[in-house]
Design an enzyme around this catalytic site. Structure first.
Site, PDB file in Angstrom:
ATOM      1  N   HIS B   8     -22.707  -6.560  -9.184  1.00 59.16           N
ATOM      2  CA  HIS B   8     -23.255  -5.259  -8.748  1.00 59.16           C
ATOM      3  C   HIS B   8     -24.738  -5.178  -9.108  1.00 59.16           C
ATOM      4  O   HIS B   8     -25.174  -5.728 -10.122  1.00 59.16           O
ATOM      5  CB  HIS B   8     -22.524  -4.107  -9.443  1.00 59.16           C
ATOM      6  CG  HIS B   8     -21.053  -4.033  -9.170  1.00 59.16           C
ATOM      7  ND1 HIS B   8     -20.551  -3.727  -7.925  1.00 59.16           N
ATOM      8  CD2 HIS B   8     -19.970  -4.212  -9.982  1.00 59.16           C
ATOM      9  CE1 HIS B   8     -19.212  -3.718  -7.996  1.00 59.16           C
ATOM     10  NE2 HIS B   8     -18.849  -4.020  -9.213  1.00 59.16           N
ATOM     11  N   ALA B  72     -21.072   0.014  -8.682  1.00 61.04           N
ATOM     12  CA  ALA B  72     -19.765   0.627  -8.397  1.00 61.04           C
ATOM     13  C   ALA B  72     -19.683   2.034  -8.984  1.00 61.04           C
ATOM     14  O   ALA B  72     -19.214   2.969  -8.332  1.00 61.04           O
ATOM     15  CB  ALA B  72     -18.647  -0.252  -8.956  1.00 61.04           C
ATOM     16  N   HIS B 178     -11.940  -1.102  -5.468  1.00 61.82           N
ATOM     17  CA  HIS B 178     -12.811  -0.807  -6.613  1.00 61.82           C
ATOM     18  C   HIS B 178     -13.053   0.692  -6.703  1.00 61.82           C
ATOM     19  O   HIS B 178     -13.756   1.256  -5.877  1.00 61.82           O
ATOM     20  CB  HIS B 178     -14.143  -1.570  -6.484  1.00 61.82           C
ATOM     21  CG  HIS B 178     -14.807  -1.836  -7.794  1.00 61.82           C
ATOM     22  ND1 HIS B 178     -15.041  -0.855  -8.731  1.00 61.82           N
ATOM     23  CD2 HIS B 178     -15.271  -2.990  -8.336  1.00 61.82           C
ATOM     24  CE1 HIS B 178     -15.628  -1.404  -9.789  1.00 61.82           C
ATOM     25  NE2 HIS B 178     -15.773  -2.691  -9.579  1.00 61.82           N
ATOM     26  N   GLU B 283     -18.285  -9.657 -12.697  1.00 62.00           N
ATOM     27  CA  GLU B 283     -18.619  -8.233 -12.741  1.00 62.00           C
ATOM     28  C   GLU B 283     -20.021  -8.068 -13.340  1.00 62.00           C
ATOM     29  O   GLU B 283     -20.389  -6.970 -13.767  1.00 62.00           O
ATOM     30  CB  GLU B 283     -17.572  -7.509 -13.604  1.00 62.00           C
ATOM     31  CG  GLU B 283     -17.410  -6.021 -13.414  1.00 62.00           C
ATOM     32  CD  GLU B 283     -16.411  -5.458 -14.441  1.00 62.00           C
ATOM     33  OE1 GLU B 283     -15.757  -6.246 -15.148  1.00 62.00           O
ATOM     34  OE2 GLU B 283     -16.280  -4.233 -14.525  1.00 62.00           O
TER      35      GLU B 283
END
Lengths: 348, 348
Positions: B8, B72, B178, B283
């Protein structure tokens, strides 16, 4: 000695469910609700339910004592209201008390609490006290989400919950953190809501000062701790970064059961979480009742998985099967001693 | 080749957050909301954010390509309304597109969708199509709970969601399931809501006929699949009892990443879940940014944990690191081929 810390009276006679149905049909009309004395269950009804159910499996699987509580999914605190929850908890706990009266060697009581969404858990103090001091129970089930999947009450670490913790501390009894059924269509009960409840409560504890305020307060997180052991690195990291302290001291107050339904999962649990924090449990008869077609054995025969853990020493096994339960539930230990069952030396 | 399927842009310049703040301050007054063109971020701002952030760590850890999506936690579909979500998704996706323009060898785009609580995901079709067909992205993030922790939309298996699935199938792109941040005080974001979202979605899939209706629809469940692999026996049992079929065929459509932040967790994942269903992911930079004091290494350096899995063959590693991502994200495979990067033989 094999102590199963997690059993429910899921085989309770159908008349119990019929009584509850009637109670809920008259939820706002207490005068027309059935009375507790209207529930007719004979000793033989109880024997029929237990002999072919939990007792049969306990014996077949080599267990000795089960901490036995009302059906978790039927606590359903989100149904009815505070008044119906009070009566329902009392009815369910009294039924557990009757099971114990009939099978004093095999079952020890753990109570349901009369939680209700939006109602402070202070309202549970009297029933907890009654069950522990009058009925001889040794612990309670405490739901982190009385709303049944909408999570609308404060986190378990909020002062909203403190009155019940004060009483737990005074009585020296732990709570198993256990949600009930889900009325939220997003969450399957035993497949999502149960596991999420476990994970959620652990993270609430991790961030809080709850155990500074209550150094002797103890929780058992069932279903192997939800997702927690699998994500042990995540929780260690989150504790260091967000709570500014290591995770490990939380283990003075938080314990996990072994309701993980495959051998690799139990092996993993017992390798990642310190053995002192693991209590044998099977949730039997519970979420998964069938046999694994690959092995022919019951999925929830978790004793078999612990037995298969070659890395555990005799002493470690004794802690998981007996010693930790006696330590976390001191009233269970006292109860067993009163009945002449001393703790195995290895388990202490 | 090492493909990280889960990254991200958490280091995005602060001006992005300021823009969003302004947008939300004028949520019901679109004329006074900032325009996308009001967001001033120079190429150098992006380089500063990436060079010392995701690119530095990608290189240090030996990665090659990261599937890169907006932050996210900042998707925050529960804030604002459908109109602001539409503009916000576009702004965030355009920023990802600029990152990719600057670093075409290192990042490939995955888009945010303009979900909004109570609004049918049909409203996401146009933005998905734009990102895939115009911007060259290869997948999307899809939140199972746009309400941010109150779970008030239908389960992901409801027909409510079908229009976005039809478009995913047409475009042949998967979604990573997600959630975004939690506005429910019961759920910590990365410590509870993320993991619960993963577990919940899997259980929804398990019970449904979604993949009968969409045989080629594919989901990646991040964070190692939430609690699912740890409770693999429970899910196998629930599938047999409640869906009346084995669990394993679900693995044609459902995949897990490796965002599990300790070596025993990754070893467990790769021993329990078939290797064909595991995609390398970190992540990064995400939920846990620090180093494990026990090892001195970053918690989220998940490549290290995969590398340490002695039981994995060369071919299995190649699948986890490359082949599975190319298979689940065929547009990524095509993109890499277009750039002259053929798949390693072992990974196919």
């Amino acid at each position: 000695m094999i102590i199963d810390c997690h059993g429910h009276f899921t085989t309770a006679p159908k008349t119990l469910h019929a009584w509850r149905k009637q109670q809920l049909e008259h939820v706002n009309d207490p005068r027309n609700q059935p009375k507790p004395s209207d529930l007719r269950i004979s000793d033989d009804d109880i024997r029929d339910a237990i002999d072919q159910g939990q007792l049969k499996l306990q014996k077949e699987r080599g267990g000795d004592v089960t901490l036995f509580s009302p059906i978790a999914g039927q606590m359903a605190h989100h149904l009815g209201n505070e008044q119906t929850s009070q009566v329902w908890a009392r009815v369910c706990n009294d039924l557990i008390h009757r099971v114990i009266g009939l099978y004093p060697d095999n079952f020890v009581g753990v109570c349901q609490l009369p939680q209700s969404p939006g109602v402070a858990p202070a309202n549970c103090v009297a029933e907890l006290r009654r069950c522990i001091e009058e009925l001889g129970f040794v612990g309670c089930n405490l739901s982190p989400d009385p709303s049944g999947g909408y999570w609308q009450d404060p986190p378990m670490t909020d002062r909203f919950w403190y009155p019940i913790y004060e009483e737990m501390v005074r009585l020296d009894v732990p709570a198993m953190v256990h949600v009930s059924s889900s009325c939220n269509p997003c969450f399957h009960g035993t497949g999502a809501h149960y596991i999420n409840g476990d994970t959620t409560a652990f993270m609430q504890f991790l961030l809080s000062d709850l155990f500074t305020d209550f150094p002797t307060l103890r929780f058992v997180i069932p279903h192997g701790g939800g997702a927690v052991p699998y994500h042990w690195g995540r929780y260690r990291g989150l504790s260091l970064e967000q709570a500014k302290r290591p995770l490990e001291p939380l283990l003075r107050n938080v314990f996990f059961d072994t309701c993980v339904y495959h051998e690799p999962g139990i092996r993993f649990l017992t390798q990642v979480v310190p053995v002192d924090n693991i209590l044998f449990g099977s949730e039997m008869i519970g979420a998964v009742r069938g046999r694994d077609p690959n092995t022919g054995e019951y999925f929830d025969d978790t004793k078999r998985y612990v037995d298969a853990c070659a890395h555990l020493t005799v002493d470690e096994r004794a802690k998981i099967f007996e010693g930790n339960a006696r330590r976390v539930y001191p009233r269970l230990d006292q109860h067993l001693k009163n009945r002449g069952v001393a703790a195995a030396a290895a388990s202490i």
